[in-house]
Design a protein around this motif. Structure first.
Motif, mmCIF file in Angstrom:
data_model
loop_
_atom_site.group_PDB
_atom_site.id
_atom_site.type_symbol
_atom_site.label_atom_id
_atom_site.label_comp_id
_atom_site.label_asym_id
_atom_site.label_seq_id
_atom_site.Cartn_x
_atom_site.Cartn_y
_atom_site.Cartn_z
ATOM 1 N N PRO A 101 0.835 -1.211 0.000
ATOM 2 C CA PRO A 101 0.000 0.000 0.000
ATOM 3 C C PRO A 101 0.868 1.260 0.000
ATOM 4 O O PRO A 101 1.979 1.267 0.541
ATOM 5 C CB PRO A 101 -0.798 -0.129 1.302
ATOM 6 C CG PRO A 101 0.061 -0.971 2.189
ATOM 7 C CD PRO A 101 0.829 -1.904 1.288
ATOM 8 N N PHE A 102 0.356 2.319 -0.593
ATOM 9 C CA PHE A 102 1.026 3.616 -0.569
ATOM 10 C C PHE A 102 -0.025 4.708 -0.556
ATOM 11 O O PHE A 102 -1.231 4.441 -0.671
ATOM 12 C CB PHE A 102 1.971 3.777 -1.773
ATOM 13 C CG PHE A 102 1.274 3.866 -3.108
ATOM 14 C CD1 PHE A 102 0.957 5.089 -3.671
ATOM 15 C CD2 PHE A 102 0.938 2.710 -3.809
ATOM 16 C CE1 PHE A 102 0.313 5.178 -4.897
ATOM 17 C CE2 PHE A 102 0.291 2.782 -5.037
ATOM 18 C CZ PHE A 102 -0.021 4.018 -5.575
ATOM 19 N N ILE A 103 0.404 5.952 -0.389
ATOM 20 C CA ILE A 103 -0.500 7.097 -0.299
ATOM 21 C C ILE A 103 -0.356 7.948 -1.555
ATOM 22 O O ILE A 103 0.760 8.295 -1.956
ATOM 23 C CB ILE A 103 -0.197 7.940 0.956
ATOM 24 C CG1 ILE A 103 -0.430 7.102 2.221
ATOM 25 C CG2 ILE A 103 -1.059 9.199 0.997
ATOM 26 C CD1 ILE A 103 -0.012 7.810 3.499
ATOM 27 N N LEU A 104 -1.478 8.272 -2.179
ATOM 28 C CA LEU A 104 -1.513 9.126 -3.372
ATOM 29 C C LEU A 104 -2.415 10.314 -3.070
ATOM 30 O O LEU A 104 -3.614 10.143 -2.847
ATOM 31 C CB LEU A 104 -2.039 8.333 -4.573
ATOM 32 C CG LEU A 104 -2.114 9.080 -5.908
ATOM 33 C CD1 LEU A 104 -0.706 9.427 -6.409
ATOM 34 C CD2 LEU A 104 -2.855 8.264 -6.953
ATOM 35 N N MET A 105 -1.832 11.530 -3.053
ATOM 36 C CA MET A 105 -2.602 12.720 -2.685
ATOM 37 C C MET A 105 -2.130 13.942 -3.460
ATOM 38 O O MET A 105 -1.074 13.915 -4.103
ATOM 39 C CB MET A 105 -2.476 12.988 -1.176
ATOM 40 C CG MET A 105 -2.966 11.869 -0.275
ATOM 41 S SD MET A 105 -3.081 12.356 1.453
ATOM 42 C CE MET A 105 -4.587 13.337 1.416
ATOM 43 N N GLN A 106 -2.917 14.997 -3.352
ATOM 44 C CA GLN A 106 -2.545 16.279 -3.940
ATOM 45 C C GLN A 106 -1.628 17.028 -2.979
ATOM 46 O O GLN A 106 -1.866 17.038 -1.767
ATOM 47 C CB GLN A 106 -3.790 17.141 -4.192
ATOM 48 C CG GLN A 106 -4.780 16.569 -5.181
ATOM 49 C CD GLN A 106 -4.374 16.840 -6.619
ATOM 50 O OE1 GLN A 106 -3.258 17.273 -6.880
ATOM 51 N NE2 GLN A 106 -5.269 16.581 -7.549
ATOM 52 N N PRO A 107 -0.574 17.677 -3.493
ATOM 53 C CA PRO A 107 0.245 18.521 -2.602
ATOM 54 C C PRO A 107 -0.532 19.766 -2.210
ATOM 55 O O PRO A 107 -1.402 20.235 -2.949
ATOM 56 C CB PRO A 107 1.452 18.873 -3.476
ATOM 57 C CG PRO A 107 0.939 18.787 -4.878
ATOM 58 C CD PRO A 107 -0.100 17.694 -4.882
#
Length: 363
Positions: A342-348
């Protein structure tokens, strides 16, 4: 010094009520959420008549297709998170923002401010992408600021004196990286003295939208099987918490490689595969979670949902997660070996200039 500021304005169909807001995106920092604030301006006739005007923060959760709704059956829930009476004014202490103070001076005595606190446990704005020719309401979580006139806040609203303005609740990426993801899986085989080992490592835990993901793969073949090819993919996990079986996954990016294969017994292989998950490659796929854009344009894949506590999970309408999955193909008899990270994908978090540019486009 002259200070310029932009506001969003929307009037009711009868032009008796006007709503002013300086932003339509409110940041959730997991422990607290930015308050929803604005100004409501009433026509002189409504003020003379002492009409009761209410403002509400609405969360709309649609979990089924609008076309499948029958008489008395609805696949949506509308939750009133906050309700306030703005006119006649109630004796409530409000901490006005600088924007509200300026607007009150400019708009005169018929302007009334409001501030609503959004619950931290409320879900982020996210919708499931529809087919290109589907114009019905999308499944997902959306927010609205509703202004209307009535005898009480439960009164039936009239369309001519009602305003609905869509807003978004967003989460931005944390400033600190987490622990570097790494996993090792092994598989033994019948009548084989050794094991097949697969080690997968990502270069970091937190990625921004559009960023390239480097997947480091190390295969050690101590078995008597042969590795035919390697496949790496990024999967988006969607959990609709309202349903017991509401979990499903979408593969949003993948790559296959036979370089270094077949990998014979006693051999090892190290390689790096790169993937870029983005909405451009999935724009025609229904069921992919995207950010609930207020104008349904310039959107992106939905960000990972951050939750302060697992106990608050049930309060979220849709939970989005991401994972990298690596699969080794061993042929018809050997089967497969899979590893998942698992990893985290987000907007800066955008800078002030980027926020001003975005507001200019939406205004």
């Amino acid at each position: 010094m002259v200070v310029n500021f932009k506001v969003f304005k929307k009037a009711s169909p009868n032009n008796m009520i006007t709503l002013y807001m300086n932003r339509r995106e409110f940041v959730d920092s997991v422990t607290q959420v930015e308050p929803v604030d604005g100004i409501i301006v009433l026509d002189d006739e409504y003020v003379r008549q002492n009409r009761k005007i209410f403002v509400q923060l609405i969360c709309n959760f649609r979990y089924g297709r609008e076309d499948d709704e029958l008489i008395g059956l609805r696949f949506s829930k509308e939750l009133i998170l906050v309700s306030q009476q703005v006119h006649p004014e109630q004796k409530v202490d409000i901490q006005l923002t600088k924007m509200q103070e300026r607007l009150l001076k400019k708009l005169g005595s018929n302007a009334f401010p409001f501030v609503m606190e959004m619950p931290p446990s409320s879900p982020a704005s996210v919708v499931l992408q529809q087919k290109a020719n589907d114009n019905s309401q999308p499944c997902g979580v959306q927010y609205f600021v509703k202004v209307f006139g009535g005898e009480n806040d439960c009164d039936r609203t009239h369309r001519r004196s009602t305003i609905n303005l869509g807003i978004r609740k967003v989460q931005y990426a944390p400033t600190k990286q987490g622990i570097q993801p790494c996993t090792v899986v092994r598989k033994d085989f019948l009548l084989s003295p050794g094991e097949l080992e697969l080690e997968v490592t990502l270069d970091k835990q937190l990625y921004h939208h559009g960023e390239k993901i480097a997947i480091n793969i190390c295969v050690r073949n101590n078995s008597n099987k042969v590795v035919k090819k390697i496949k790496a993919m990024v999967q988006q996990g969607i959990d609709v918490v309202l349903f017991q079986n509401g979990q499903f996954r979408n593969t949003i990016a993948f790559s296959e490689s036979a370089e270094g294969c077949p990998l014979n017994p006693g051999s090892s292989l190290q390689k790096v595969m790169y993937l870029v998950p983005n909405l451009a490659a999935n724009c025609d796929r229904a069921g992919v979670a995207v950010e609930g854009d207020v104008k349904h344009k310039n959107t992106s894949l939905a960000s990972t949902t951050l939750i302060a506590s697992p106990d608050a999970r049930d309060a979220f309408g849709i939970i989005v997660s991401y994972a990298v999955k690596v699969k080794l193909f061993l042929g018809a008899l050997g089967g497969e070996l899979c590893a998942e990270l698992p990893f985290i994908l987000m907007q800066p978090k955008p800078s002030r200039k980027q926020l001003e540019a975005a507001e200019t486009e939406e205004a």
